[in-house]
Scaffold this motif. Sequence first.
Motif, PDB file in Angstrom:
ATOM      1  N   VAL A  25      12.744   2.719 -12.475  1.00 25.14           N
ATOM      2  CA  VAL A  25      11.144   2.740 -12.419  1.00 25.14           C
ATOM      3  C   VAL A  25      10.680   2.445 -10.680  1.00 25.14           C
ATOM      4  O   VAL A  25      10.996   1.220 -10.676  1.00 25.14           O
ATOM      5  CB  VAL A  25       9.853   3.503 -13.135  1.00 25.14           C
ATOM      6  N   VAL A  26      10.326   3.188 -10.017  1.00 22.25           N
ATOM      7  CA  VAL A  26       9.500   2.117  -9.118  1.00 22.25           C
ATOM      8  C   VAL A  26       8.643   3.003  -8.689  1.00 22.25           C
ATOM      9  O   VAL A  26       7.891   3.895  -8.845  1.00 22.25           O
ATOM     10  CB  VAL A  26      10.475   3.118  -7.172  1.00 22.25           C
ATOM     11  N   VAL A  27       7.162   2.420  -8.748  1.00 24.30           N
ATOM     12  CA  VAL A  27       5.899   1.950  -9.060  1.00 24.30           C
ATOM     13  C   VAL A  27       5.473   2.609  -7.146  1.00 24.30           C
ATOM     14  O   VAL A  27       5.210   1.424  -6.519  1.00 24.30           O
ATOM     15  CB  VAL A  27       4.966   1.597  -9.283  1.00 24.30           C
ATOM     16  N   MET A  28       4.748   3.165  -6.052  1.00 29.62           N
ATOM     17  CA  MET A  28       5.560   3.405  -4.950  1.00 29.62           C
ATOM     18  C   MET A  28       3.763   3.027  -4.398  1.00 29.62           C
ATOM     19  O   MET A  28       3.118   4.347  -5.279  1.00 29.62           O
ATOM     20  CB  MET A  28       6.190   4.505  -4.908  1.00 29.62           C
ATOM     21  N   GLY A  29       3.678   3.873  -3.297  1.00 28.78           N
ATOM     22  CA  GLY A  29       2.256   4.212  -2.605  1.00 28.78           C
ATOM     23  C   GLY A  29       1.834   2.967  -1.707  1.00 28.78           C
ATOM     24  O   GLY A  29       2.441   1.668  -1.038  1.00 28.78           O
ATOM     25  N   VAL A  30       0.695   2.913  -1.064  1.00 25.59           N
ATOM     26  CA  VAL A  30       0.231   2.299   0.173  1.00 25.59           C
ATOM     27  C   VAL A  30      -0.708   0.270  -0.295  1.00 25.59           C
ATOM     28  O   VAL A  30      -0.565   0.916  -1.950  1.00 25.59           O
ATOM     29  CB  VAL A  30      -0.493   3.062   1.498  1.00 25.59           C
ATOM     30  N   SER A  31      -0.797   0.013   0.621  1.00 18.75           N
ATOM     31  CA  SER A  31      -0.971  -1.272   0.306  1.00 18.75           C
ATOM     32  C   SER A  31      -2.085  -0.520  -0.602  1.00 18.75           C
ATOM     33  O   SER A  31      -2.987  -0.165   0.192  1.00 18.75           O
ATOM     34  CB  SER A  31      -0.797  -2.148   1.002  1.00 18.75           C
ATOM     35  N   GLY A  32      -2.411  -0.692  -1.680  1.00 17.96           N
ATOM     36  CA  GLY A  32      -3.731  -1.523  -1.649  1.00 17.96           C
ATOM     37  C   GLY A  32      -3.856  -0.183  -2.983  1.00 17.96           C
ATOM     38  O   GLY A  32      -4.550   0.021  -4.176  1.00 17.96           O
ATOM     39  N   SER A  33      -3.124   0.518  -3.570  1.00 16.13           N
ATOM     40  CA  SER A  33      -2.914   1.577  -3.944  1.00 16.13           C
ATOM     41  C   SER A  33      -2.519   0.805  -5.764  1.00 16.13           C
ATOM     42  O   SER A  33      -2.736   2.075  -6.370  1.00 16.13           O
ATOM     43  CB  SER A  33      -1.575   2.848  -4.007  1.00 16.13           C
ATOM     44  N   GLY A  34      -2.566  -0.174  -6.354  1.00 22.86           N
ATOM     45  CA  GLY A  34      -2.760  -0.141  -7.180  1.00 22.86           C
ATOM     46  C   GLY A  34      -1.151  -0.581  -7.588  1.00 22.86           C
ATOM     47  O   GLY A  34      -0.441  -1.141  -9.066  1.00 22.86           O
ATOM     48  N   LYS A  35      -0.024  -1.209  -6.844  1.00 20.17           N
ATOM     49  CA  LYS A  35       1.588  -0.945  -7.933  1.00 20.17           C
ATOM     50  C   LYS A  35       1.836  -1.671  -8.509  1.00 20.17           C
ATOM     51  O   LYS A  35       2.713  -1.682  -9.447  1.00 20.17           O
ATOM     52  CB  LYS A  35       2.036  -1.294  -6.406  1.00 20.17           C
ATOM     53  N   SER A  36       1.608  -3.022  -8.220  1.00 17.85           N
ATOM     54  CA  SER A  36       1.754  -4.337  -8.966  1.00 17.85           C
ATOM     55  C   SER A  36       1.062  -4.145 -10.200  1.00 17.85           C
ATOM     56  O   SER A  36       1.709  -4.288 -11.253  1.00 17.85           O
ATOM     57  CB  SER A  36       1.227  -5.323  -7.919  1.00 17.85           C
ATOM     58  N   THR A  37      -0.038  -3.830 -10.635  1.00 15.90           N
ATOM     59  CA  THR A  37      -0.449  -4.231 -11.656  1.00 15.90           C
ATOM     60  C   THR A  37      -0.178  -2.785 -12.577  1.00 15.90           C
ATOM     61  O   THR A  37       0.154  -2.917 -12.856  1.00 15.90           O
ATOM     62  CB  THR A  37      -2.310  -3.517 -11.516  1.00 15.90           C
ATOM     63  N   VAL A  38      -0.036  -2.311 -11.785  1.00 11.93           N
ATOM     64  CA  VAL A  38       0.297  -0.335 -12.931  1.00 11.93           C
ATOM     65  C   VAL A  38       1.899  -0.351 -12.985  1.00 11.93           C
ATOM     66  O   VAL A  38       1.682  -0.159 -14.185  1.00 11.93           O
ATOM     67  CB  VAL A  38       0.529   0.601 -12.177  1.00 11.93           C
ATOM     68  N   VAL A  58      10.655  -1.896 -14.102  1.00 10.44           N
ATOM     69  CA  VAL A  58       9.715  -1.483 -13.179  1.00 10.44           C
ATOM     70  C   VAL A  58      10.022  -1.948 -11.944  1.00 10.44           C
ATOM     71  O   VAL A  58       9.673  -3.262 -11.926  1.00 10.44           O
ATOM     72  CB  VAL A  58       8.357  -1.185 -14.490  1.00 10.44           C
ATOM     73  N   LEU A  59       9.759  -1.874 -10.999  1.00  8.55           N
ATOM     74  CA  LEU A  59       9.320  -1.873  -9.724  1.00  8.55           C
ATOM     75  C   LEU A  59       7.749  -1.443  -8.690  1.00  8.55           C
ATOM     76  O   LEU A  59       8.180  -0.611  -8.944  1.00  8.55           O
ATOM     77  CB  LEU A  59      10.187  -1.653  -8.345  1.00  8.55           C
ATOM     78  N   SER A  60       7.793  -2.702  -8.175  1.00  3.42           N
ATOM     79  CA  SER A  60       6.233  -2.425  -7.340  1.00  3.42           C
ATOM     80  C   SER A  60       7.108  -2.209  -6.166  1.00  3.42           C
ATOM     81  O   SER A  60       7.357  -3.352  -5.434  1.00  3.42           O
ATOM     82  CB  SER A  60       5.002  -3.417  -7.430  1.00  3.42           C
ATOM     83  N   CYS A  61       6.859  -1.242  -5.321  1.00  8.73           N
ATOM     84  CA  CYS A  61       7.124  -1.142  -3.669  1.00  8.73           C
ATOM     85  C   CYS A  61       7.066   0.292  -3.466  1.00  8.73           C
ATOM     86  O   CYS A  61       6.553   0.849  -3.089  1.00  8.73           O
ATOM     87  CB  CYS A  61       9.365  -1.082  -3.440  1.00  8.73           C
ATOM     88  N   SER A  62       6.521  -0.551  -2.259  1.00 12.51           N
ATOM     89  CA  SER A  62       5.861   0.396  -0.952  1.00 12.51           C
ATOM     90  C   SER A  62       6.322   1.863  -0.601  1.00 12.51           C
ATOM     91  O   SER A  62       6.069   3.087  -1.208  1.00 12.51           O
ATOM     92  CB  SER A  62       5.391   0.304   0.615  1.00 12.51           C
ATOM     93  N   ALA A  63       8.076   2.046  -0.291  1.00  9.93           N
ATOM     94  CA  ALA A  63       8.626   2.550  -0.405  1.00  9.93           C
ATOM     95  C   ALA A  63       8.045   3.812   0.258  1.00  9.93           C
ATOM     96  O   ALA A  63       8.328   6.160  -0.339  1.00  9.93           O
ATOM     97  CB  ALA A  63       9.360   3.512  -1.990  1.00  9.93           C
ATOM     98  N   LEU A  64       7.438   3.970   1.412  1.00  9.41           N
ATOM     99  CA  LEU A  64       7.178   4.881   2.735  1.00  9.41           C
ATOM    100  C   LEU A  64       7.908   6.295   2.880  1.00  9.41           C
ATOM    101  O   LEU A  64       7.088   7.172   2.874  1.00  9.41           O
ATOM    102  CB  LEU A  64       5.869   4.265   3.377  1.00  9.41           C
ATOM    103  N   LYS A  65       8.676   5.636   3.217  1.00  7.66           N
ATOM    104  CA  LYS A  65       9.796   7.025   3.875  1.00  7.66           C
ATOM    105  C   LYS A  65      11.376   7.722   2.852  1.00  7.66           C
ATOM    106  O   LYS A  65      10.854   6.601   1.932  1.00  7.66           O
ATOM    107  CB  LYS A  65       9.909   6.495   4.900  1.00  7.66           C
ATOM    108  N   ARG A  66      11.013   8.817   2.760  1.00  4.40           N
ATOM    109  CA  ARG A  66      12.480   9.399   2.163  1.00  4.40           C
ATOM    110  C   ARG A  66      13.195   8.689   2.449  1.00  4.40           C
ATOM    111  O   ARG A  66      14.019   8.531   1.401  1.00  4.40           O
ATOM    112  CB  ARG A  66      11.726  10.823   2.922  1.00  4.40           C
ATOM    113  N   ALA A  67      13.415   8.127   3.335  1.00  2.50           N
ATOM    114  CA  ALA A  67      14.325   6.762   3.776  1.00  2.50           C
ATOM    115  C   ALA A  67      15.210   5.664   2.570  1.00  2.50           C
ATOM    116  O   ALA A  67      16.264   5.632   2.841  1.00  2.50           O
ATOM    117  CB  ALA A  67      14.720   7.239   5.465  1.00  2.50           C
ATOM    118  N   TYR A  68      13.386   5.666   2.728  1.00  5.63           N
ATOM    119  CA  TYR A  68      13.764   4.257   2.140  1.00  5.63           C
ATOM    120  C   TYR A  68      13.901   4.535   0.667  1.00  5.63           C
ATOM    121  O   TYR A  68      14.593   3.889  -0.050  1.00  5.63           O
ATOM    122  CB  TYR A  68      12.142   3.172   1.771  1.00  5.63           C
TER     123      TYR A  68
END
Length: 187
Positions: A21-34, A92-102
Amino acid sequence: MEKIALSHPSPHASASPGQAVVVMGVSGSGKSTVGELLARRHGWTFIEGDAFHSDQNHAKMRSGIPLTDEDRRSWLEALGRELARHAAGGVVLSCSALKRAYRQLLRAYVPDLTFIWLEVGREAAAQRVAGRGASHFFPATLIDSQFAALEPPHDEAGLLHLDSERPLDDILHTAADWLQRRPRARS
């Protein structure tokens, strides 16, 4: 909460069947905590994606310079290898994964990879990032670049979309329930 590069499940955690599972989102979205709390809840490995950036990437961000696709390529490849290495036991990985290509690059390493997108408003993200203090490598001035790069994964399979401004317990409960109900891919 202290950021760690890689944590292995506690011997006391009750392990759920492995998923990646990747928990993704912009910085400040809570990826690492969640991400870390979900990994603990399921007895899975947690990977803090930011810890895998090169020193050059960290220096660039500290200087307020947004990363390019080229800057992110080797970072995403390293994360893909880590995901593949831990997928069988659950990760579980915390990663911004902002773009579809990523996201596609990460899926190349783990085809049944799922994503939990924590969507946050620009103002809330900026407040959260500013609240980290000057010691964090990612300054609030880069928030706009994150929103500019974001390609929302609305139409992608294997995705749970959550409002990260909801209470943390609600987010964790919804995410854990969704993961439990997901059918596992056959190996």
